[in-house]
Motif scaffolding. Structure first.
Motif: not given
Length: 296
Positions: A28-33, A52-61, A91-94, A143-148
């Motif tokens: 579940g390590h990914g973000v999307f929009d 999307f970029q803000r979510s990626a930063s929070l997810a450390k990707i 989607w952006l995945s690790a 607040t992070m648009k992640n895939v979980n």
């Protein structure tokens, strides 16, 4: 579909796959929009990409290439799809490479995108909602648009099991939060548009755009004010009108909550007026919010 693993765009559905060892799949390590394609235009793409970029930063990707390059790929993908009405999801995945908890052995993050064709029509009928019993996400993950999205899925299933369109989350302080995949908004008895603060929930791109457009109704004397605030359940259920706001709607009137009517139990005139603002913006708004797609 675009895949950075393939390094290009594929049109064959059989090729539209994600590796099972992708960290987004098994951890579940990914973000999307998502952005809407409406009448050959990409609506609010840049706002969604910023989130999307803000979510990626929070997810450390860290994306494998620049945001401007990915933006260009998304526009090209939409062109190749020949889809003039639908959704663009990405989607952006690790990345892939192992089945471990840590992505340290994944060589590089992966980007995916897909175009889904469907026609949108303006909501004229009201929907019913319930208060969700499923615990909502903590602020970091909300607040992070992640895939979980398991809490979101369970909240939606709970609503459907009870014959409702969707559910409403209430936070631990008793304030209105959001729906499973859309924001909410209210017109109170003082004819003010009130939107829950985004401190514990996802800041909706469509709802933010509504905040920019709604003052037009204030100028016309139809609304007294437009504001964000913490809203208690009691205040919310006493509202004159209530609505969902989200990219694929963009406004859906809510007329019944936990088997009790909102206002007079009918679709509100101001809800429809707010919906008109967004639909007009999607159809003929400024170029800063609409990207024309050039189809071959």
């Amino acid at each position: 579909m675009y895949s950075s693993i393939f390094g290009g765009i594929v049109l064959d559905p059989m090729m539209m796959m994600i590796p099972i060892d992708d960290h987004m799949v098994h951890r579940g390590h990914g973000v999307f929009d998502t952005a809407i394609i409406f009448n050959g235009f990409l609506y609010e793409l840049d706002a969604h990409l910023e989130r999307f970029q803000r979510s990626a930063s929070l997810a450390k990707i860290s994306p494998p290439f620049s945001g401007s390059a990915f933006r260009s790929i998304l526009i090209q993908l939409t062109e190749k799809s020949k889809c003039k009405n639908g959704t663009l999801r990405y989607w952006l995945s690790a990345g892939s490479g192992n089945f471990s908890l840590s992505p340290s052995d994944c060589p590089t993050p992966a980007l995916y995108a897909i175009v889904i064709k469907h026609d949108m029509s303006q909501w004229k009928e009201g929907v019913k909602v319930i208060t969700s019993s499923i615990p909502m996400k903590t602020p970091l993950f909300a607040t992070m648009k992640n895939v979980n999205y398991l809490p979101n899925v369970l909240a939606q299933m709970e609503a459907e099991e009870k014959g409702a369109f969707a559910s409403i989350w209430v936070d631990d302080e008793g304030y209105i939060a959001e729906g499973p995949n859309m924001n909410v908004a209210f017109v109170n008895q003082d004819t003010e548009l009130v939107i829950p603060k985004f401190d514990k929930i996802l800041a909706g791109c469509t709802e933010n755009r509504l905040l920019e457009l709604a003052p037009k109704l204030v100028e016309q004397g139809r609304l007294k004010a437009v504001k964000t605030a913490h809203i208690s359940v009691e205040e919310a259920k006493a509202a004159a009108e209530m609505m969902f706001v989200g990219s694929s709607l963009p406004v859906a009137p809510i007329i019944m909550w936990d088997d009790k009517p909102i206002g007079n139990g009918k679709v509100g005139k101001l809800t429809l007026a707010l919906s008109d603002l967004l639909w007009n913006d999607m159809a003929a708004g400024p170029e800063t919010h609409r990207i024309r797609v050039t189809y071959e």
